[in-house]
Design a protein around this motif. Structure first.
Motif, PDB file in Angstrom:
ATOM      1  N   ALA A 214      -3.756   7.142   5.875  1.00  0.00           N
ATOM      2  CA  ALA A 214      -3.974   5.754   6.285  1.00  0.00           C
ATOM      3  C   ALA A 214      -5.135   5.683   7.279  1.00  0.00           C
TER       4      ALA A 214
ATOM      5  N   GLY B  54       0.793  -1.228   0.000  1.00  0.00           N
ATOM      6  CA  GLY B  54       0.000   0.000   0.000  1.00  0.00           C
ATOM      7  C   GLY B  54       0.818   1.267   0.000  1.00  0.00           C
ATOM      8  N   TYR B  55       2.114   1.171   0.253  1.00  0.00           N
ATOM      9  CA  TYR B  55       2.977   2.346   0.304  1.00  0.00           C
ATOM     10  C   TYR B  55       4.283   2.054  -0.421  1.00  0.00           C
TER      11      TYR B  55
END
Length: 254
Positions: free
Chosen positions: A220, A52-53
């Motif tokens: 987030a 996700g990052y």
């Protein structure tokens, strides 16, 4: 309270004025953080999976939190030096509020922590870090960082008051705080750790703080991270501020 505030500002100014005359301390707040960012980003970054990052986005909040927590080492070393040189006894002879010596040092740390955080953010932006949040969230994240760093300045103040030498003050702080920063979500996802370490990391104040920063700066999911970071910071202050004042008064009497 007015006297305490004015005395605190005088002591804080004293500590900040000394910084330009101590190049080694300025290096600790500027060059050393940059080295950590570049080493983690380009040596370890390719080997760590952060779903996700990008690793740069994952890393910057964590390494800033770690660096902010260690910002209080100047307070630990400085307090111990003042005690060993007899300067605290001189302060006691002056018509000043006694807690101002501690409050002034920890207040000065806010300025140096801000400098360090800005240096790290600029470095991160140069190598690819990007905010995914509005200006208010970015400012709120910075304020929470400085609040957390201020709490750990009081932790380091206690270290400086209980050890026998300035070198020991720095070493004890490193030994106690350094493992906490690594057994957290600062540099790797918590779910990649063994079960025992994962349990500890999940309740670690650094994990709450780093997750709060990612929520505020990267969008987030926040969960209970922001509230948990605030509660942990308040709890640290509630324990270490009175204990630091107690140790200071005891050391001054001795």
């Amino acid at each position: 309270m007015r006297r305490l505030f004015s005395d605190t500002m005088v002591i804080a100014e004293r500590n900040l004025v000394r910084l330009p005359r101590s190049p080694d301390l300025l290096l600790a707040f500027t060059v050393q953080p940059i080295m950590f960012v570049l080493l983690f980003a380009y040596v370890f970054g390719g080997a760590i999976s952060t779903p996700g990052y990008s690793y740069i986005d994952f890393l910057i909040p964590g390494i800033i939190v770690q660096n902010i927590a260690f910002g209080g080492f100047v307070t630990a070393v400085g307090l111990n030096e003042d005690l060993s040189k007899g300067l605290i006894d001189r302060f006691r002879s002056l018509p000043m509020a006694r807690p101002a010596v501690l409050a002034g040092r920890t207040t000065a740390d806010i300025v140096t922590n801000l400098l360090s955080a800005v240096v790290l953010l600029v470095t991160g932006l140069i190598i690819g870090f990007r905010f995914d949040a509005g200006p208010l969230d970015i400012v709120a994240g910075m304020a929470l960082l400085l609040f957390f760093g201020h709490a750990f300045s009081w932790v380091f103040a206690v270290f400086g008051l209980i050890v026998s030498s300035p070198e020991s003050a720095n070493s004890v702080g490193f030994i106690v705080v350094f493992p906490l920063t690594f057994i957290s979500s600062a540099f790797v996802p918590v779910d990649s750790m063994p079960a025992g370490l994962q349990w500890f990391a999940e309740i670690n104040p650094f994990t709450y703080m780093v997750d709060a920063m990612r929520a505020l700066w990267l969008g987030a999911p926040a969960g209970d991270s922001i509230g948990g970071a605030v509660l942990w910071t308040v709890a640290i202050l509630a324990v270490f501020v009175p204990y630091a004042v107690y140790r200071y008064r005891r050391a001054a009497v001795q």
